[in-house]
Design an enzyme around this catalytic site. Structure first.
Site, PDB file in Angstrom:
ATOM      1  CG  ASN A  87      -1.525   1.308   1.527  1.00 44.55           C
ATOM      2  OD1 ASN A  87      -2.486   1.727   0.889  1.00 44.55           O
ATOM      3  ND2 ASN A  87      -0.929   2.033   2.473  1.00 44.55           N
ATOM      4  CB  SER A 139      -4.416   5.085  -8.257  1.00 48.13           C
ATOM      5  OG  SER A 139      -5.026   6.350  -8.434  1.00 48.13           O
ATOM      6  CE1 TYR A 152       0.122   8.095  -6.801  1.00 50.51           C
ATOM      7  CE2 TYR A 152      -1.853   8.527  -8.083  1.00 50.51           C
ATOM      8  CZ  TYR A 152      -1.245   7.974  -6.977  1.00 50.51           C
ATOM      9  OH  TYR A 152      -1.993   7.307  -6.045  1.00 50.51           O
TER      10      TYR A 152
HETATM   11  N1  LIG Z   1      -5.453   9.292  -1.003  1.00 52.98           N
HETATM   12  C1  LIG Z   1      -5.862   9.108  -2.243  1.00 52.98           C
HETATM   13  O1  LIG Z   1      -6.642   9.885  -2.812  1.00 52.98           O
HETATM   14  C2  LIG Z   1      -5.421   7.894  -3.011  1.00 52.98           C
HETATM   15  C3  LIG Z   1      -6.111   7.569  -4.186  1.00 52.98           C
HETATM   16  C4  LIG Z   1      -5.718   6.452  -4.926  1.00 52.98           C
HETATM   17  C5  LIG Z   1      -4.642   5.683  -4.486  1.00 52.98           C
HETATM   18  N2  LIG Z   1      -3.988   6.031  -3.338  1.00 52.98           N
HETATM   19  C6  LIG Z   1      -2.864   5.179  -2.931  1.00 52.98           C
HETATM   20  O2  LIG Z   1      -3.109   4.708  -1.622  1.00 52.98           O
HETATM   21  C7  LIG Z   1      -1.873   4.443  -0.976  1.00 52.98           C
HETATM   22  C8  LIG Z   1      -1.895   5.087   0.403  1.00 52.98           C
HETATM   23  O3  LIG Z   1      -2.175   6.458   0.258  1.00 52.98           O
HETATM   24  P1  LIG Z   1      -2.679   7.385   1.466  1.00 52.98           P
HETATM   25  O4  LIG Z   1      -3.540   8.411   0.856  1.00 52.98           O
HETATM   26  O5  LIG Z   1      -3.176   6.539   2.568  1.00 52.98           O
HETATM   27  O6  LIG Z   1      -1.267   8.093   1.828  1.00 52.98           O
HETATM   28  P2  LIG Z   1      -0.583   8.537   3.202  1.00 52.98           P
HETATM   29  O7  LIG Z   1       0.453   9.541   2.793  1.00 52.98           O
HETATM   30  O8  LIG Z   1      -1.614   8.908   4.227  1.00 52.98           O
HETATM   31  O9  LIG Z   1       0.143   7.188   3.682  1.00 52.98           O
HETATM   32  C9  LIG Z   1       1.216   6.631   2.958  1.00 52.98           C
HETATM   33  C10 LIG Z   1       2.117   5.868   3.926  1.00 52.98           C
HETATM   34  O10 LIG Z   1       3.203   5.288   3.156  1.00 52.98           O
HETATM   35  C11 LIG Z   1       4.421   5.468   3.879  1.00 52.98           C
HETATM   36  N3  LIG Z   1       5.556   5.499   2.962  1.00 52.98           N
HETATM   37  C12 LIG Z   1       5.807   6.417   2.001  1.00 52.98           C
HETATM   38  N4  LIG Z   1       7.000   6.167   1.417  1.00 52.98           N
HETATM   39  C13 LIG Z   1       7.491   5.049   2.014  1.00 52.98           C
HETATM   40  C14 LIG Z   1       8.714   4.304   1.857  1.00 52.98           C
HETATM   41  N5  LIG Z   1       9.660   4.685   0.990  1.00 52.98           N
HETATM   42  N6  LIG Z   1       8.895   3.219   2.629  1.00 52.98           N
HETATM   43  C15 LIG Z   1       7.958   2.858   3.559  1.00 52.98           C
HETATM   44  N7  LIG Z   1       6.813   3.531   3.763  1.00 52.98           N
HETATM   45  C16 LIG Z   1       6.587   4.623   3.002  1.00 52.98           C
HETATM   46  C17 LIG Z   1       4.238   6.811   4.584  1.00 52.98           C
HETATM   47  O11 LIG Z   1       5.136   6.955   5.692  1.00 52.98           O
HETATM   48  C18 LIG Z   1       2.766   6.770   4.991  1.00 52.98           C
HETATM   49  O12 LIG Z   1       2.602   6.203   6.283  1.00 52.98           O
HETATM   50  C19 LIG Z   1      -0.786   4.963  -1.910  1.00 52.98           C
HETATM   51  O13 LIG Z   1      -0.244   3.876  -2.646  1.00 52.98           O
HETATM   52  C20 LIG Z   1      -1.539   5.892  -2.845  1.00 52.98           C
HETATM   53  O14 LIG Z   1      -0.905   5.991  -4.105  1.00 52.98           O
HETATM   54  C21 LIG Z   1      -4.348   7.113  -2.589  1.00 52.98           C
END
Ligand SMILES: NC(=O)c1ccc[n+]([C@@H]2O[C@H](COP(=O)([O-])OP(=O)(O)OC[C@H]3O[C@@H](n4cnc5c(N)ncnc54)[C@H](O)[C@@H]3O)[C@@H](O)[C@H]2O)c1
Length: 259
Positions: A87, A139, A152
Site C-alpha cells: 500500500n 489507483s 504518478y
Molecule cells: N489518497 C488518495 O486519494 C489515493 C487515491 C488512490 C490511491 N492512493 C494510494 O493509496 C496508498 C496510500 O495512500 P494514502 O492516501 O493513505 O497516503 P498517506 O500519505 O496517508 O500514507 C502513505 C504511507 O506510506 C508510507 N511510505 C511512504 N513512502 C514510504 C517508503 N519509501 N517506505 C515505507 N513507507 C513509506 C508513509 O510513511 C505513509 O505512512 C498509496 O499507494 C496511494 O498511491 C491514494
C-alpha cells in the site's frame, strides 16, 4: 463444510503485513484486518505511532536490504505470513514536461519497485500459507487520464499490470493477487495536497464533484475492499482491480439539472 477459518469474513489465525500502514488507507486497512482477527505488522518509514495491537516495523521500501529485514522480522514475529498489502506510495504532480528524471526515479522506486521488493521478500512465506493473498493499492490514475498526474499515473499503470502478471505467475502456487483502485480518498495525503492549493476550499469542492457520488472516498471504504480481497471469502478472486472510486471510472453522467 467450508475451510475458512473464523467464518466467511473472519481472518482469525491469519497473519498480515501492510506497507504504508501508519497512515491513511494503510492504517485503516491494518486496523480492519486486526478487528477481523488477523495479527498485523505494519512496515512504514515511520511506523512508531501505530496503535496496539499492530506491530510496528521500520523500513524504507527504496532499500532492498531494509525491506528484506522487515519482512523477515514480520514473518518471525507473526509466525508466518498469509496476507501482504502493498500500500505504501508517494505522490507526484505535473505533466510529462514537469518532473525531472530524479523525481521519476524516486517515485517509481517507491510505488513500483517497493511493491516488487516487498512481494519478492514475502513470497517464500506466502507459499507456505493455505490462504495466501496479495493486495496492491493501485489507483483510478491507472485507468483514467487525470490532469497533472503523468508520473504518478505511469507508476500506478505499472502496478495494475504487475498485479495481473503476478496473479498469473503465482496462481498455481495458491497465491491470489488483486488490487484496489481508489478514487480520491480523504487521507492525510489529500489534506497535504489541499493545504498546498491556492484555494483549498475550491480545490476540495472540485475533487468532490469529480466523483459521481459527490464526495471523496473514505479510507475505511478502501480498507473494506482490501480486507475482502485479502480474505478467504475472496478465495475464487484473483487478477482483478476493484474500483472504490465513487463511480468515477464506470459512470458517465449528464450535468445535474440546473448545474
Ligand atoms: N489518497 C488518495 O486519494 C489515493 C487515491 C488512490 C490511491 N492512493 C494510494 O493509496 C496508498 C496510500 O495512500 P494514502 O492516501 O493513505 O497516503 P498517506 O500519505 O496517508 O500514507 C502513505 C504511507 O506510506 C508510507 N511510505 C511512504 N513512502 C514510504 C517508503 N519509501 N517506505 C515505507 N513507507 C513509506 C508513509 O510513511 C505513509 O505512512 C498509496 O499507494 C496511494 O498511491 C491514494
Amino acid at each position: 463444510m467450508s475451510g475458512i477459518r473464523g467464518g466467511m469474513s473472519g481472518l482469525s489465525g491469519l497473519k498480515a503485513v501492510v506497507t504504508g500502514g501508519a497512515s491513511g488507507i494503510g492504517l485503516a486497512t491494518s486496523r480492519m484486518l486486526a478487528e477481523q482477527g488477523a495479527t498485523v505488522a505494519v512496515i512504514d518509514l515511520d511506523p512508531f505511532g501505530v496503535p496496539e495491537p499492530l506491530i510496528a516495523l521500520q523500513a524504507d521500501l527504496r532499500d532492498d536490504a531494509s525491506v528484506c529485514a522487515a519482512v523477515e522480522a514480520a514473518a518471525g514475529q507473526l509466525g508466518g505470513l498469509d496476507i501482504l498489502v502493498n500500500n505504501a506510495g508517494i505522490g507526484a504532480v505535473g505533466t510529462v514536461e514537469d518532473n525531472p528524471d530524479e523525481e521519476w526515479h524516486r517515485v517509481l522506486d517507491v510505488n513500483v519497485l517497493g511493491t516488487v521488493r516487498t512481494t519478492r521478500a514475502a513470497l517464500p512465506y506466502l507459499r507456505r500459507s493455505s490462504h495466501a493473498a496479495v493486495v496492491n493499492t493501485c489507483s483510478i490514475a491507472a485507468t483514467a487520464g487525470l490532469p497533472q498526474r503523468a508520473l504518478y499515473s505511469a507508476g500506478k499503470g505499472a502496478v495494475l499490470s504487475l498485479t495481473l502478471a503476478m496473479a498469473a505467475d503465482h496462481v498455481r502456487e495458491g497465491i491470489r493477487v488483486n488490487c484496489v483502485n481508489p478514487g480520491t480518498a480523504d487521507t492525510p495525503w489529500v489534506t497535504r495536497l489541499l493545504d498546498a492549493a491556492d484555494d483549498p476550499e475550491a480545490e476540495r469542492a472540485a475533487l468532490d464533484a469529480r466523483q459521481p457520488l459527490g464526495r471523496l472516498v473514505t479510507a475505511d471504504e478502501v480498507a473494506a475492499a482490501v480486507v475482502y480481497l485479502a480474505s478467504p471469502a475472496a478465495g475464487s478472486v484473483t487478477g482483478i482491480a476493484l474500483a472504490v472510486d465513487g463511480g468515477m471510472q464506470g459512470l458517465r453522467l449528464r450535468p445535474a439539472a440546473g448545474a
